[in-house]
Design an enzyme around this catalytic site. Structure first.
Site, PDB file in Angstrom:
ATOM      1  N   SER A 233       0.826  -1.210   0.000  1.00 43.58           N
ATOM      2  CA  SER A 233       0.000   0.000   0.000  1.00 43.58           C
ATOM      3  C   SER A 233       0.858   1.257   0.000  1.00 43.58           C
ATOM      4  CB  SER A 233      -0.950  -0.016   1.203  1.00 43.58           C
ATOM      5  OG  SER A 233      -0.223  -0.123   2.416  1.00 43.58           O
ATOM      6  N   TRP A 234       1.886   1.300   0.868  1.00 44.83           N
ATOM      7  CA  TRP A 234       2.701   2.509   0.918  1.00 44.83           C
ATOM      8  C   TRP A 234       3.660   2.589  -0.257  1.00 44.83           C
ATOM      9  CZ3 TRP A 234       3.478   7.217   1.537  1.00 44.83           C
ATOM     10  CH2 TRP A 234       2.857   7.927   2.570  1.00 44.83           C
ATOM     11  N   GLY A 356       4.644  10.787  10.136  1.00 41.75           N
ATOM     12  CA  GLY A 356       3.505  11.701  10.143  1.00 41.75           C
ATOM     13  C   GLY A 356       2.206  11.021   9.791  1.00 41.75           C
ATOM     14  N   LYS A 410       3.178   5.213  18.175  1.00 39.85           N
ATOM     15  CA  LYS A 410       1.761   5.337  17.806  1.00 39.85           C
ATOM     16  C   LYS A 410       1.180   3.978  17.415  1.00 39.85           C
ATOM     17  CE  LYS A 410       1.742   5.065  13.066  1.00 39.85           C
ATOM     18  NZ  LYS A 410       0.779   4.389  12.180  1.00 39.85           N
ATOM     19  N   ASP A 462       0.072  11.394  14.005  1.00 42.03           N
ATOM     20  CA  ASP A 462      -0.002  10.071  13.387  1.00 42.03           C
ATOM     21  C   ASP A 462      -0.857   9.122  14.225  1.00 42.03           C
ATOM     22  OD1 ASP A 462       0.465   8.121  11.525  1.00 42.03           O
ATOM     23  OD2 ASP A 462       2.580   7.832  12.003  1.00 42.03           O
ATOM     24  N   SER A 472      -7.071   0.624   9.522  1.00 42.58           N
ATOM     25  CA  SER A 472      -5.892   0.552  10.381  1.00 42.58           C
ATOM     26  C   SER A 472      -5.556  -0.903  10.712  1.00 42.58           C
ATOM     27  CB  SER A 472      -6.128   1.330  11.677  1.00 42.58           C
ATOM     28  OG  SER A 472      -5.083   1.100  12.595  1.00 42.58           O
ATOM     29  N   ARG A 473      -4.419  -1.367  10.231  1.00 42.61           N
ATOM     30  CA  ARG A 473      -4.007  -2.738  10.488  1.00 42.61           C
ATOM     31  C   ARG A 473      -3.658  -2.958  11.957  1.00 42.61           C
ATOM     32  NH1 ARG A 473      -0.974  -1.261   6.052  1.00 42.61           N
ATOM     33  NH2 ARG A 473       0.955  -1.303   7.261  1.00 42.61           N
ATOM     34  N   ASN A 474      -3.042  -1.971  12.590  1.00 41.90           N
ATOM     35  CA  ASN A 474      -2.636  -2.136  13.978  1.00 41.90           C
ATOM     36  C   ASN A 474      -3.838  -2.154  14.919  1.00 41.90           C
ATOM     37  OD1 ASN A 474       0.444  -2.101  13.927  1.00 41.90           O
ATOM     38  ND2 ASN A 474      -0.060  -0.308  12.694  1.00 41.90           N
ATOM     39  N   GLU A 499       2.715  -3.622  11.866  1.00 45.66           N
ATOM     40  CA  GLU A 499       4.055  -3.318  12.364  1.00 45.66           C
ATOM     41  C   GLU A 499       4.181  -3.481  13.870  1.00 45.66           C
ATOM     42  OE1 GLU A 499       2.214  -1.315  10.527  1.00 45.66           O
ATOM     43  OE2 GLU A 499       3.313  -0.516   8.807  1.00 45.66           O
TER      44      GLU A 499
END
Length: 554
Positions: A233-234, A356, A410, A462, A472-474, A499
């Site tokens: 994705s990123w 960010g 975060k 962030d 949001s995966r986290n 992550e």
């Protein structure tokens, strides 16, 4: 326009330099430059007799004096009008051939003065950038030089110098190796009253020749071509961003099948659905990218995959390129910061990290404020310019460790909050997130991170973006932990890496090594590793202590 301003132009047009002042100054400066700056001059044979225009990059107030040594006759040049406010300084500069320009106002008198000087057979120096540009590669040229070349029909010599950027610190002149190179003169047909479009077109022919001299001298090349290793994705988002910023981009995929699919569909439906790849983005397997031809290499892989990516591609990254690390988290097994890990394994000139509130898909649709962290101000300026051209609000900082640990904090805080919310409610969730965030902030300060980094975009900004993001995966990983899903199965369930699941145990280790009290992060690590149940962990989050604790700002 003031009378003194008119007088300065009139003297440059009619009388020229003060021969006594000019030759005394030259007699002193030229040997000084050779001895103190070890001045190297290349291409003097390219300078023709008769009238000539020099077009050069601009770094320092010394540039006109250095360039003046390329020719054995006086050199006239434009200088910003602010330098002529003091009468004695104005007289001295004017005696050496300088005349004022009102920058940004289309100063017709400056053009007329330059034409008069050239008409009598002398030479004129123009800085097409319009001002000093530092650090990084030369900036963009304005069309004034094209207009002057067309309306006079005089040959123009492209010229570059390097080494003058940081010569002066206050009143101190520091010894630096300075090199200057002139290229072959360029000629264009004479045109009366050249249009803006024609002047711009001629400038676009002249400036690449200046850049050619700059690169021959070993100057930093501008960012023109980028490679993105990792088409998640990123990685896909970054490829689109850089293409929007005007770069040619090669997007490197993990497998040949993925590359063929992206080339055919032009949309990364798995990781970035609905976003079409621009024409400037070429797709290929990462192992087939010609990294030696790129000015920028972006490593857009999870932190745990960074060792394998660098082992496969690190040696192929050229020394002249910059590296941007997008990985968030810590690199196992030693809990290294991603940018530091990369910097130790590549020969690139600079390494930067990105942080960010910039959720990948939303960044392309609604924009984002991103934080670019690097110790290299020149690289930061270049990359910020490209990303700014793509429509992003870019904030630069030298606090690399702070930005990367803020990203870890975060993610860990969101993981803690979502795991606690699913088990014990919002109060415990807030306490878990706040305590984890504060504990990692302490760790960042031990690594030299600034408190304002955690309080700003890279930290709390962030954090909020991750909390409210639908994908949001986290956050989802925390919910799965609360349901008893083992950590090793979470990535499979999400289809992507979370992550925080990888980094929280590493963060707990770093906190222990730093001898920092971090019960919330240590407990969260135990939950991730399956050593305690979710209910056991949440019970410890708000368990009363023997004595009240002083609140820590998150």
């Amino acid at each position: 326009m003031s009378q003194s301003h008119d007088a300065l132009h009139r003297r440059a047009r009619e009388r020229g330099v003060n021969p006594v002042v000019y030759w005394i100054v030259r007699a002193v400066f030229q040997p000084f430059f050779h001895l103190y700056f070890r001045l190297s001059r290349v291409g003097r044979e390219h300078i023709p007799d008769g009238p000539v225009i020099f077009a050069a990059n601009h770094r320092s107030f010394l540039d006109p004096f250095i360039i003046g040594t390329m020719s054995r006759r006086p050199l006239y040049y434009v200088a910003k009008e602010e330098l002529f406010k003091k009468p004695l300084q104005a007289w001295f500069l004017n005696s050496l051939g300088a005349f004022p320009v009102s920058r940004g106002n289309g100063d017709t008198e400056t053009i007329d003065t330059a034409k008069a000087i050239l008409a009598r057979g002398d030479s004129v120096l123009i800085f097409p950038e319009g001002t000093r540009v530092r650090p990084g590669p030369p900036g963009r040229a304005k069309r004034g030089v094209g207009r002057l070349v067309l309306e006079t029909g005089v040959p123009v010599v492209p010229l570059a110098l390097i080494g003058t950027t940081d010569v002066r610190r206050g009143w101190r002149i520091r010894p630096r190796k300075i090199r200057i190179r002139a290229g072959q003169p360029l000629t264009f047909p004479k045109v009366e009253n050249a249009s803006r479009e024609l002047a711009a077109a001629v400038t676009d022919r002249i400036w690449p020749n200046v850049m050619l001299q700059w690169e021959w001298l070993g100057g930093i090349t501008p960012l023109r071509r980028a490679a993105v290793v990792g088409a998640g994705s990123w990685g896909t988002t970054l490829a689109v961003m850089l293409a929007r910023g005007g770069l040619e981009v090669d997007l490197g995929t993990r497998t040949r099948e993925q590359a063929e699919l992206l080339r055919r569909e032009r949309v990364n439906e798995r990781y970035l659905p609905g976003v079409e790849l621009p024409e400037a983005v070429r797709v290929a397997p990462a192992g087939e990218l010609e990294l030696g031809a790129h000015d920028l290499v972006c490593l857009a892989v999870p932190a745990r995959a960074l060792p394998a990516a660098l082992a496969a591609h690190g040696a192929r990254i050229p020394a002249r390129a910059g590296v941007l690390v997008v990985s968030k988290g810590l690199v196992p097994p030693l809990a290294s910061l991603p940018s530091a890990y990369a910097a130790e394994r590549v020969q690139a000139r600079s390494v930067a990290a990105l942080g960010g509130p910039s959720h990948a898909a939303d960044a392309l649709v609604n924009g984002a404020s991103i934080v670019l962290a690097t110790a290299d101000d020149a690289f930061a300026h270049e990359l910020a310019t490209v990303l700014g051209a793509a429509g992003f609000d870019v904030h630069t900082t030298r606090d690399v460790a702070g930005v990367e640990l803020a990203g870890c904090a975060k993610n860990a805080a969101v993981l803690a909050a979502s795991a606690a919310a699913a088990t014990a409610g919002p109060n415990v969730a807030g306490a878990a997130a706040g305590k984890v965030f504060a504990e990692i902030a302490q760790l960042a300060r031990r690594h030299g991170g600034a408190p304002e980094t955690f309080a700003g975009l890279a930290g709390t900004g962030d954090l909020v973006a991750t909390v409210v993001a639908d994908g949001s995966r986290n956050r989802r990983a925390g919910e799965l932990l609360a349901q008893g899903v083992p950590a090793e199965e979470i990535a499979r369930s999400l289809g992507q890496a979370a992550e925080a699941v990888d980094s929280v145990p590493l963060l707990a280790t770093l906190l222990e090594q730093a001898r920092l009290q971090a019960p919330a992060t240590t407990g969260l690590a135990a939950l991730v590793e399956g050593r305690i149940a979710p209910e056991q962990w949440t019970a410890t989050v708000t368990k009363p202590t023997v004595r009240p604790r002083k609140a820590k700002a998150a």
